[in-house]
Design a protein around this motif. Structure first.
Motif, mmCIF file in Angstrom:
data_model
loop_
_atom_site.group_PDB
_atom_site.id
_atom_site.type_symbol
_atom_site.label_atom_id
_atom_site.label_comp_id
_atom_site.label_asym_id
_atom_site.label_seq_id
_atom_site.Cartn_x
_atom_site.Cartn_y
_atom_site.Cartn_z
ATOM 1 N N THR A 26 0.347 -1.266 0.468
ATOM 2 C CA THR A 26 -0.483 0.362 0.160
ATOM 3 C C THR A 26 1.354 1.107 0.082
ATOM 4 N N ALA A 35 -0.381 -5.659 9.207
ATOM 5 C CA ALA A 35 -0.107 -3.875 9.858
ATOM 6 C C ALA A 35 -0.006 -3.623 11.050
ATOM 7 N N LEU A 50 1.155 0.060 8.567
ATOM 8 C CA LEU A 50 2.100 -1.419 7.367
ATOM 9 C C LEU A 50 3.553 -1.611 7.467
#
Length: 929
Positions: A9, A601, A611
């Motif tokens: 991400t 995470a 993360l």
């Protein structure tokens, strides 16, 4: 190492906070609030742990016995620093001392006083004296003379003879005279003769004893390996010679009187075997003329010490029971370098190639399940009074086989199988090739637990003198060698391949990286080659790497897929990346392939997600600047720049300045950085992050520099010695990709995501860093492992003081704030940062045991999430223990009142059935009314 794919991400970057130091008192008080501390009662010690103690030297080269043959003093001069005292009858270690005054030195010489009460040692720099009874130090004096000499017992002290000179060292508890220099020729010669009366190891030449044996009992069937004799005041003395046979050793006990030799007896040893323990290369003898017994100590090339006691009289009827081996000790355990845990008892094994499970196998599995259930119920209700601890241990996964690899320049490498429930009992051992210099042991981590190949180990030994790699397939449960072979190669590194073959034995496949950067496949079978080629073709090649500690290079290599099906097992590689560190590489750390990661995470206190940066190709390279480099940097301060030693101008963290107070100007440290930590991606060959420490030095152990380092999830922990403050410091790095805000991921909103992770294109990690200090030098670092990775992890520190200490990992979190924690930080469990880590006695998992010199700590999981098994080794001691980082939340204690629980449940069931019947009768009555 291959390119791994996983979701990632893109998130906002995190800034590293520079946190000031706080007081030890604050941390000591608040750490008690973080988690419940645990301790061990006195009657619990030794129930789930064991300590294997050795003499410290893997081979015994010198030994003395007390006049009454009750205490044995052993050491390995010029190879070890340890001096140990054993009980002659049982082999129990009474005491052990590290006599070296400087790291890298070794014991040069030692002697025992004529009455057997004091042992004197010299390491070339210091003269020391220890009491044989208890090992208490009685003298510690600087030698101040040549290190090449001999110790001589003298009245009131010890003399050190070097050349035609000597120096006297008085023992304060004994001496009433003091000599600066003495003439050693007459006096020392007399004392040396007296000392030889209690010395084990007056050796008669092998050829002379061979003639003796040949003239008295015929020529022996084997060759004489070692000889020893004990001196006597009479006109005769007794000698012993060892003849190595195909499967055992024969001890020839002789009586020598002038020119006449009589063979008293020939005894064979069934427990000491050449194929398992190696050849006997040192042997020592001591005689007791009152009891007519000879004590014989042997030391083998495999690092095994054994004590025998033979009668010095003839016995023809075989009724003499004094001819026996008193004890056997594996001194090679002092050189264990790696370990693997195997389940001792596995479920019913299934053939991996079978498409369907047969009815017989299904029936066997069901019967085993029912039997285990019956055992568990029997154990639970207290009807099992056999005292067998294997029942629960099988169910909970406590019964382990510890496969330990012992390597040393002084012995032939060996592989041991130790039983975790039997106090480390040696179940089996294998003698590896005598000329091998490096051995790798690979476990099958891919096959299911029911596979018949799960316990098979691939043992790869490199023999540089012959440019050969020898491999063996070993059953880790019983130590049987299932298959073996050789490969002509110059081995540089071994990499496991994440595939399994259909070979008969050892289905794991290994890639051998040669020094010319070509690769080979092991085991050498068509099935292994086919599996490797299929994996290489499917993944369009594989990625390897090589690290050269001498020039500081890290090369990333790509192994190409074969153009077509080929029968060759050698593949070429191409360098696709290379990184350099200008310093000397002292340590390299990798993440464990068996570590379970519960979550990718970290949930923050405000419900945001941090993360983790989880790169399986990450390597941590620790390097140290040379003295020449440091001198150059001190003379040219502008030649270096380091974030660890320089503070950039800016504001202080919030709460660090008073209202209206200006932020202080930045100050640059005058000391140049000396220790560097580099995070390297081994697939791309890129340095992802690099940090440095000033006034930092690697630990000096056994003449080599080393920095203990461990990688766990997105954490990197290492320890070094601060030369300025003279204390150990712990460096902690945590790696993150970014973060997702509290409302950044909902049912109607999702963050921008990348579907793959690539070592070539993905962003570098965001690194947070903190430094902590501990009151004792750290020799090793480990992390607990659990089945699913749910339990909070504990960081394990092996201390040079001889303890193994457990610290909750949250205490080492670099995100601990420097000011008073906010409400969200408190809800997350973060405490205010303080650099000093307290050493709480309740967290010493080794309690009162002394685990000396542990340089490695490994951990494995059990069937219970709360339990973790820990093994500390690398020094003269091997320590094993079971640890519960979050207490035993899924395991009933031994003192649980099971009978009361069964009674309550039985009564409740009975009352429920009674009320059901009454209710049924009441409903029937109401229906008829």
């Amino acid at each position: 190492h291959e390119t791994n794919y996983r979701p990632a991400t893109t998130a906002a970057s995190l800034q590293q906070m520079m946190l000031p130091k706080q007081t030890l008192a604050w941390l000591a008080s608040t750490s008690l609030l973080l988690s419940t501390t645990w301790a061990m009662h006195a009657d619990e010690a030794g129930l789930s742990d064991f300590l294997l103690k050795t003499a410290g030297g893997v081979v015994t080269k010198a030994a003395y016995a007390s006049p009454d043959n009750s205490v044995l003093i052993t050491s390995s001069p010029n190879n070890s620093c340890y001096l140990a005292a054993r009980e002659v009858g049982t082999g129990t270690i009474l005491w052990r001392r590290n006599v070296c005054s400087e790291d890298g030195s070794s014991l040069m010489d030692f002697t025992v006083s004529w009455d057997g009460s004091i042992v004197y040692t010299s390491d070339g720099a210091m003269i020391k004296a220890f009491g044989v009874d208890g090992g208490n130090m009685m003298l510690d004096a600087e030698q101040n003379v040549s290190s090449d000499g001999t110790l001589v017992d003298l009245e009131g002290g010890v003399g050190f003879v070097y050349g035609n000179n000597a120096k006297f060292y008085a023992v304060p508890a004994l001496a009433y005279l003091f000599y600066d220099d003495i003439e050693p020729v007459r006096y020392s010669a007399k004392r040396m003769v007296q000392a030889s009366k209690v010395q084990l190891g007056k050796t008669v030449s092998g050829s002379k004893l061979l003639h003796m044996i040949g003239s008295s009992s015929g020529k022996p069937s084997g060759s004489i390996q070692s000889t020893a004799a004990c001196e006597s005041s009479k006109d005769e003395y007794f000698a012993v010679a060892v003849v190595e046979g195909a499967a055992s050793f024969d001890f020839h006990v002789l009586r020598v009187s002038q020119d006449r030799v009589t063979t008293l007896r020939v005894e064979s040893s069934a427990a000491l075997r050449p194929s398992e323990h190696g050849s006997i290369n040192h042997m020592f003898a001591s005689c007791n003329y009152e009891t007519n017994e000879m004590s014989v100590l042997t030391s083998s090339t495999g690092g095994t010490s054994a004590m025998f006691r033979f009668a010095t009289t003839t016995s023809d009827d075989g009724s003499d029971k004094s001819d026996r081996m008193l004890w056997l000790q594996e001194e090679a355990l002092a050189s264990v370098k790696s370990s693997i845990f195997l389940d001792k008892h596995t479920p019913a094994q299934i053939d991996d190639d079978a498409k369907d499970i047969s009815f017989a196998v299904r029936l066997s599995m069901q019967a085993e399940s029912v039997l285990n259930l019956f055992k568990s119920v029997k154990k639970f209700i207290g009807f099992d009074t056999s005292g067998d601890v294997e029942g629960d241990s099988d169910v909970f996964g406590f019964s382990k086989i510890i496969v330990a690899l012992a390597e040393s320049d002084d012995i032939t490498s060996r592989l041991f199988g130790l039983d975790s429930l039997a106090k480390g009992k040696t179940l089996w051992s294998i003698l590896l090739p005598p000329e091998s210099t490096k051995t790798f042991v690979m476990q099958d981590n891919i096959s299911p637990i029911t596979s018949s190949h799960k316990s098979e180990l691939l043992v790869i030994s490199h023999i540089p003198s012959k440019s050969v790699v020898e491999w063996r397939c070993v059953d880790g449960i019983n130590g049987n060698v299932l298959d073996s072979g050789t490969l002509n190669a110059e081995l540089a590194q071994v990499f496991p391949l994440s595939v399994t073959s259909k070979a008969k034995h050892c289905r794991q496949v290994a890639l051998v990286l040669n020094k010319d950067e070509t690769t080979s496949i092991l085991p050498q079978s068509s099935e292994s080659l086919e599996a490797a080629q299929s994996a290489i073709t499917e993944k369009d090649g594989l990625y390897l790497h090589s690290i050269n500690p001498d020039d500081g290079s890290i090369r990333a290599l790509h192994m190409h897929a074969p153009a077509s099906a080929s029968t060759t097992s050698t593949f070429a590689t191409t360098a696709i990346g290379e990184a350099f560190v200008s310093e000397k590489i002292v340590s390299v750390g990798y993440a464990s392939s068996q570590e379970m990661i519960q979550s990718p995470a970290t949930v923050m206190g405000d419900d945001s997600l941090l993360l983790k940066y989880l790169n399986p190709n990450l390597a941590v390279v620790v390097s140290q600047a040379s003295e020449e480099t440091l001198k150059f940097l001190e003379e040219n301060p502008s030649a270096f720049t380091s974030s660890s030693t320089t503070t950039s101008p800016g504001k202080k963290p919030l709460g660090a300045t008073k209202p209206g107070e200006a932020a202080p100007t930045a100050q640059t440290a005058t000391s140049p950085p000396s220790l560097f930590v580099s995070l390297v991606d081994t697939v791309s060959g890129k340095i992802l992050h690099r940090t440095s420490h000033a006034n930092a030095s690697a630990y000096r152990r056994s003449g080599k520099n080393s920095v203990p380092v461990v990688v766990s999830e997105n954490w990197v922990l290492y320890s070094y010695w601060n030369t300025r403050t003279q204390r150990s410091e712990i460096g902690v790095l945590t790696l993150y990709e970014g973060m997702i805000e509290k409302y950044g991921m909902t049912a109607f909103k999702s963050p921008e995501q990348e579907t793959t992770f690539s070592s070539f294109g993905s962003a570098k990690p965001i690194v947070l860093q903190k430094t902590f200090c501990v009151g004792k030098p750290v020799s090793s670092i480990g992390v607990t492992q659990t089945t699913m990775g749910i339990s909070p992890k504990n960081v394990l520190f092996g201390l040079e003081s001889g303890q193994v200490y457990a610290v909750d990992r949250r205490l080492l979190d670099p995100r601990r704030p420097s000011s008073e924690p906010t409400a969200s930080e408190k809800s997350e469990g973060l405490m205010r940062y303080a650099p000093n880590l307290p050493l709480l006695p309740q967290k010493m998992i080794s309690y009162s045991q002394q685990v000396e010199g542990a340089t490695y700590i490994t951990s494995t999981s059990t069937s219970l999430e709360s339990q973790s098994m820990v093994l500390a080794f690398g020094g003269p001691d091997v320590f094993f223990s079971r640890l519960a980082p979050s207490r035993s939340f899924d395991l009933l204690p031994e003192n649980f009142n099971r009978h009361l629980l069964i009674l309550v449940v039985t009564v409740l069931v009975g009352v429920t059935k009674y009320l059901q019947e009454k209710n049924k009768q009441s409903q029937i009555s109401m229906g008829w009314s």
